[in-house]
Design a protein around this motif. Structure first.
Motif, PDB file in Angstrom:
ATOM      1  N   VAL A   1     -40.823  13.511 -19.501  1.00  0.00           N
ATOM      2  CA  VAL A   1     -40.001  13.740 -18.310  1.00  0.00           C
ATOM      3  C   VAL A   1     -40.439  15.048 -17.664  1.00  0.00           C
ATOM      4  O   VAL A   1     -40.494  16.092 -18.321  1.00  0.00           O
ATOM      5  N   THR A   2     -40.769  14.973 -16.388  1.00  0.00           N
ATOM      6  CA  THR A   2     -41.029  16.177 -15.599  1.00  0.00           C
ATOM      7  C   THR A   2     -39.819  16.410 -14.705  1.00  0.00           C
ATOM      8  O   THR A   2     -39.452  15.545 -13.910  1.00  0.00           O
ATOM      9  N   THR A   3     -39.198  17.561 -14.857  1.00  0.00           N
ATOM     10  CA  THR A   3     -38.002  17.897 -14.088  1.00  0.00           C
ATOM     11  C   THR A   3     -38.332  18.993 -13.086  1.00  0.00           C
ATOM     12  O   THR A   3     -38.937  20.002 -13.436  1.00  0.00           O
ATOM     13  N   ILE A   4     -37.941  18.765 -11.839  1.00  0.00           N
ATOM     14  CA  ILE A   4     -38.020  19.817 -10.816  1.00  0.00           C
ATOM     15  C   ILE A   4     -36.592  20.233 -10.484  1.00  0.00           C
ATOM     16  O   ILE A   4     -35.773  19.402 -10.081  1.00  0.00           O
ATOM     17  N   ILE A   5     -36.289  21.520 -10.700  1.00  0.00           N
ATOM     18  CA  ILE A   5     -34.996  22.065 -10.305  1.00  0.00           C
ATOM     19  C   ILE A   5     -35.173  22.812  -8.989  1.00  0.00           C
ATOM     20  O   ILE A   5     -35.961  23.758  -8.899  1.00  0.00           O
ATOM     21  N   PHE A   6     -34.458  22.365  -7.960  1.00  0.00           N
ATOM     22  CA  PHE A   6     -34.490  23.066  -6.667  1.00  0.00           C
ATOM     23  C   PHE A   6     -33.518  24.245  -6.760  1.00  0.00           C
ATOM     24  O   PHE A   6     -32.303  24.061  -6.680  1.00  0.00           O
ATOM     25  N   ASN A   7     -34.039  25.447  -6.933  1.00  0.00           N
ATOM     26  CA  ASN A   7     -33.185  26.619  -7.093  1.00  0.00           C
ATOM     27  C   ASN A   7     -33.066  27.345  -5.755  1.00  0.00           C
ATOM     28  O   ASN A   7     -33.894  28.180  -5.402  1.00  0.00           O
TER      29      ASN A   7
ATOM     30  N   PRO B   1     -48.599  15.456 -22.255  1.00  0.00           N
ATOM     31  CA  PRO B   1     -47.414  14.708 -22.682  1.00  0.00           C
ATOM     32  C   PRO B   1     -46.257  15.641 -23.031  1.00  0.00           C
ATOM     33  O   PRO B   1     -46.455  16.808 -23.340  1.00  0.00           O
ATOM     34  N   GLY B   2     -45.065  15.069 -23.017  1.00  0.00           N
ATOM     35  CA  GLY B   2     -43.883  15.821 -23.389  1.00  0.00           C
ATOM     36  C   GLY B   2     -43.103  16.286 -22.173  1.00  0.00           C
ATOM     37  O   GLY B   2     -43.522  16.104 -21.026  1.00  0.00           O
ATOM     38  N   PRO B   3     -41.954  16.907 -22.402  1.00  0.00           N
ATOM     39  CA  PRO B   3     -41.104  17.321 -21.281  1.00  0.00           C
ATOM     40  C   PRO B   3     -41.562  18.626 -20.643  1.00  0.00           C
ATOM     41  O   PRO B   3     -42.035  19.542 -21.318  1.00  0.00           O
ATOM     42  N   HIS B   4     -41.411  18.703 -19.323  1.00  0.00           N
ATOM     43  CA  HIS B   4     -41.765  19.898 -18.554  1.00  0.00           C
ATOM     44  C   HIS B   4     -40.666  20.153 -17.527  1.00  0.00           C
ATOM     45  O   HIS B   4     -40.081  19.205 -16.990  1.00  0.00           O
ATOM     46  N   LEU B   5     -40.410  21.410 -17.245  1.00  0.00           N
ATOM     47  CA  LEU B   5     -39.477  21.775 -16.180  1.00  0.00           C
ATOM     48  C   LEU B   5     -40.169  22.733 -15.222  1.00  0.00           C
ATOM     49  O   LEU B   5     -40.786  23.717 -15.648  1.00  0.00           O
ATOM     50  N   ILE B   6     -40.066  22.413 -13.938  1.00  0.00           N
ATOM     51  CA  ILE B   6     -40.625  23.268 -12.886  1.00  0.00           C
ATOM     52  C   ILE B   6     -39.462  23.761 -12.035  1.00  0.00           C
ATOM     53  O   ILE B   6     -38.745  22.968 -11.414  1.00  0.00           O
ATOM     54  N   GLU B   7     -39.261  25.053 -12.033  1.00  0.00           N
ATOM     55  CA  GLU B   7     -38.198  25.648 -11.232  1.00  0.00           C
ATOM     56  C   GLU B   7     -38.777  26.023  -9.868  1.00  0.00           C
ATOM     57  O   GLU B   7     -39.667  26.868  -9.772  1.00  0.00           O
ATOM     58  N   ALA B   8     -38.285  25.355  -8.832  1.00  0.00           N
ATOM     59  CA  ALA B   8     -38.781  25.586  -7.470  1.00  0.00           C
ATOM     60  C   ALA B   8     -37.866  26.586  -6.780  1.00  0.00           C
ATOM     61  O   ALA B   8     -36.717  26.273  -6.447  1.00  0.00           O
ATOM     62  N   MET B   9     -38.353  27.793  -6.573  1.00  0.00           N
ATOM     63  CA  MET B   9     -37.577  28.847  -5.905  1.00  0.00           C
ATOM     64  C   MET B   9     -37.721  28.654  -4.396  1.00  0.00           C
ATOM     65  O   MET B   9     -38.784  28.899  -3.825  1.00  0.00           O
ATOM     66  N   ILE B  10     -36.652  28.181  -3.768  1.00  0.00           N
ATOM     67  CA  ILE B  10     -36.729  27.796  -2.356  1.00  0.00           C
ATOM     68  C   ILE B  10     -35.530  28.333  -1.584  1.00  0.00           C
ATOM     69  O   ILE B  10     -34.466  28.581  -2.155  1.00  0.00           O
ATOM     70  N   PRO B  11     -35.660  28.471  -0.269  1.00  0.00           N
ATOM     71  CA  PRO B  11     -34.480  28.719   0.560  1.00  0.00           C
ATOM     72  C   PRO B  11     -33.707  27.411   0.749  1.00  0.00           C
ATOM     73  O   PRO B  11     -34.233  26.321   0.492  1.00  0.00           O
ATOM     74  N   GLU B  12     -32.460  27.515   1.184  1.00  0.00           N
ATOM     75  CA  GLU B  12     -31.687  26.313   1.483  1.00  0.00           C
ATOM     76  C   GLU B  12     -32.353  25.517   2.603  1.00  0.00           C
ATOM     77  O   GLU B  12     -32.887  26.091   3.555  1.00  0.00           O
ATOM     78  N   SER B  13     -32.311  24.189   2.483  1.00  0.00           N
ATOM     79  CA  SER B  13     -32.902  23.338   3.523  1.00  0.00           C
ATOM     80  C   SER B  13     -32.137  23.450   4.830  1.00  0.00           C
ATOM     81  O   SER B  13     -32.715  23.417   5.916  1.00  0.00           O
ATOM     82  N   LEU B  14     -30.816  23.525   4.728  1.00  0.00           N
ATOM     83  CA  LEU B  14     -29.973  23.625   5.909  1.00  0.00           C
ATOM     84  C   LEU B  14     -29.170  24.920   5.786  1.00  0.00           C
ATOM     85  O   LEU B  14     -28.178  24.984   5.068  1.00  0.00           O
ATOM     86  N   SER B  15     -29.638  25.951   6.468  1.00  0.00           N
ATOM     87  CA  SER B  15     -28.965  27.242   6.392  1.00  0.00           C
ATOM     88  C   SER B  15     -29.051  27.925   7.745  1.00  0.00           C
ATOM     89  O   SER B  15     -29.716  27.438   8.672  1.00  0.00           O
TER      90      SER B  15
END
Length: 552
Positions: free
Chosen positions: A434-440, A507-521
């Motif tokens: 599982v590759t997880t992207i967290i929109f932070n 292989p295996g689990p990965h998490l990518i933390e995406a440091m972003i501004p709000e889409s609607l701000s």
């Protein structure tokens, strides 16, 4: 002699249930021990009940059969309730096993005593049963499994008292056949065919099983032959899409934009879908999104055979040999520069592997996901069917166990992630791909939008503080590493691309933390409510252009 738990375990596996997502306690210890006696049952531990229930949901969506859950008493069931709610709204089959105190212990009203049946009926209104004896336990279980598997699919809750589980003399029950789906209704088919022939505008609204490849192709043939519009529910349980499949436009989340899509439709045909309503009530706005001038028809109800209904309609309108319009293969270019939510979606579309499963709980950050992945290789999309956030990470766990040979991508908002962050530990323990992207973006961004849409005139500092996650900003990469998942944080498009390439080649689990501004701000957020209010007074071509810009 076989005890109740051992007989129950055999009843489950004989009926094709091969995975149990568990968070057990004392009352379930005999069930836990019985796992050792049944090699066909895989046991997956969750550190929170909402992970177990959400994983069972994701598993069933992809395996097309139920998993079991194992929860501890009413309190444990309560902890898992939100994702059982999502499963109920998605018509997902789950056999929900909830341990209870021994029958003779109930009279003492111990600390964990509660009315489990009342709690369970919120999420499994069609089947809740307390097993009363070891002798009848497996008959109850067989009926629960059949109920879960009968269309449209449901959460079936079996409450298992401890003494029924440990009692001797358990006898496994043979599987029961679920009730057969209803066939197409001839009168309904003829009425819909007449509406299509009338020359008035017709749209097929697809949901549930109608968004699987065979049904989408059948619906697309009708659309191509008859000039019918194809729409999909806003939050599909499982939707197959991508290059080589028909492109179906989903109804927008924002009611004002969904109304734009429906405004000139004169006949709305429901195909395993319900008539659209707004997600919430808003001052001065209609909850029913179907225009007053539109007539609603039901081609396939949730308990009907979707393919039979579509084939019968196709035969009547003569579209069975029509060539459906298919999505061409097309990927966006490689994104560059400072990272934004749109560039994350662009990177996903640029690199998405063949036969991937996307679990989308990205909320506002995923607004561009649909357009960026439309021409990507064929993939499945799972979404937040019941609106209770915290579904995405557990869904990804279940999907990965159901489909171990397919890459799983979970797109999750930062607020949503914290509801069921324990799912990362299960991913590491089970070594799931599982590759997880967290929109932070350090915000409950969608709630900032809703604050203004519901008519709040002035929100002060205290009110705004309830909707931001800025103090402190959560480090998801560090949380992931603490639970055994490879985690990185990125703030450029180039970094996002490199992180995805690494995740999909290891292989295996990965998490990518995406440091972003709000889409609607900022100005965008201030203008949005005004723009939405103005839509009814604008020409239709203008409103459709605005809709495409805001939610393509």
């Amino acid at each position: 002699m076989t005890n109740g738990a051992q007989a129950l375990m055999k009843t489950l596996v004989d009926a094709g249930i091969e995975v149990c997502f568990s968070n057990p306690g004392t009352s379930e210890m005999h069930f836990v021990a019985a796992l050792d006696d049944e090699p066909k049952m895989r046991a997956v531990l969750a550190l929170f009940e909402g992970v177990a229930t959400g994983a069972a949901d994701g598993y069933a969506r992809m395996a097309d059969k139920p998993a079991a859950t194992l929860l501890h008493l009413g309190a444990g069931l309560g902890n898992g309730l939100a994702n059982l709610h999502n499963a109920r709204k998605g018509k997902v089959p789950i056999v929900n096993i909830v341990g209870d105190h021994a029958t003779h212990h109930v009279q003492y009203d111990a600390q964990l005593q509660s009315d489990i049946e009342t709690v369970a009926r919120n999420v499994s209104p069609g089947f809740v049963r307390t097993a009363r004896s070891t002798a009848t336990l497996c008959q109850d279980a067989a009926q629960a499994i059949a109920a879960a598997r009968t269309l449209p699919g449901q959460v079936a809750t079996l409450i298992l008292p401890a003494d029924v589980s440990w009692g001797e003399g358990g006898v496994a029950s043979s599987p029961l056949q679920p009730a057969s789906p209803r066939a197409a209704d001839k009168a309904a088919v003829e009425a819909i065919a007449a509406a299509i022939r009338s020359g008035e505008s017709v749209a097929l609204l697809l949901g549930g099983r109608a968004l699987r490849e065979p049904a989408i192709l059948a619906a697309a043939r009708i659309a191509a032959h008859c000039g019918v519009t194809l729409l999909a529910e806003t939050f599909p349980t499982r939707m197959q899409r991508g290059a080589g499949l028909p492109a179906v436009e989903r109804l927008a989340y924002l009611a004002e934009l969904a109304s734009v899509q429906l405004t000139d439709i004169e006949h709305l045909v429901l195909v395993d879908a319900k008539a659209p309503v707004s997600f919430f009530a808003y001052p001065g706005k209609q909850s029913d999104l179907v225009p007053e001038t539109c007539r609603v028809h039901t081609l396939a109800a949730p308990d009907q055979d979707v393919m039979d209904c579509l084939v019968k309609l196709s035969e009547v309108v003569g579209s069975h040999e029509a060539k459906p319009r298919l999505q061409a293969a097309k990927r966006p270019g490689r994104p560059k520069g400072r990272l934004t939510a749109e560039k994350v979606c662009k990177a996903v579309g640029h690199l998405l592997p063949e036969n991937a499963i996307i679990v989308d709980e990205s909320i506002t950050s995923g607004l561009m996901l649909s357009v960026m992945t439309a021409g990507a290789p064929p993939h499945d999309l799972l979404t937040l069917t019941g609106g209770a956030i915290g579904q995405g990470l557990p869904n990804a766990v279940g999907a990965a166990i159901a489909c171990p040979d397919r890459p799983i991508l979970a797109l999750i908002g930062d607020g949503s992630a914290m509801y069921t962050i324990q799912a990362l530990w299960t991913m590491a323990r089970e070594q799931l791909d599982v590759t997880t992207i967290i929109f932070n973006n350090a915000s409950y961004s969608v709630l900032n939008i809703e604050l203004e849409r519901v008519g709040v005139q002035q929100a002060g500092k205290k009110a705004r503080s309830q909707l931001d996650l800025n103090g402190p900003v959560i480090s998801f990469a560090q949380l992931a590493q603490g639970m055994g998942v490879h985690g990185v944080s990125v703030d450029t498009a180039e970094g996002m691309v490199r992180a995805l390439e690494y995740a999909w080649s290891n292989p295996g689990p990965h998490l990518i933390e995406a440091m972003i501004p709000e889409s609607l701000s900022g100005m965008k957020r201030k203008i949005l409510p005004w723009m939405l209010r103005a839509l009814p007074s604008l020409p239709l071509p203008v409103t459709r252009a605005l809709k495409k810009k805001l939610a393509p």
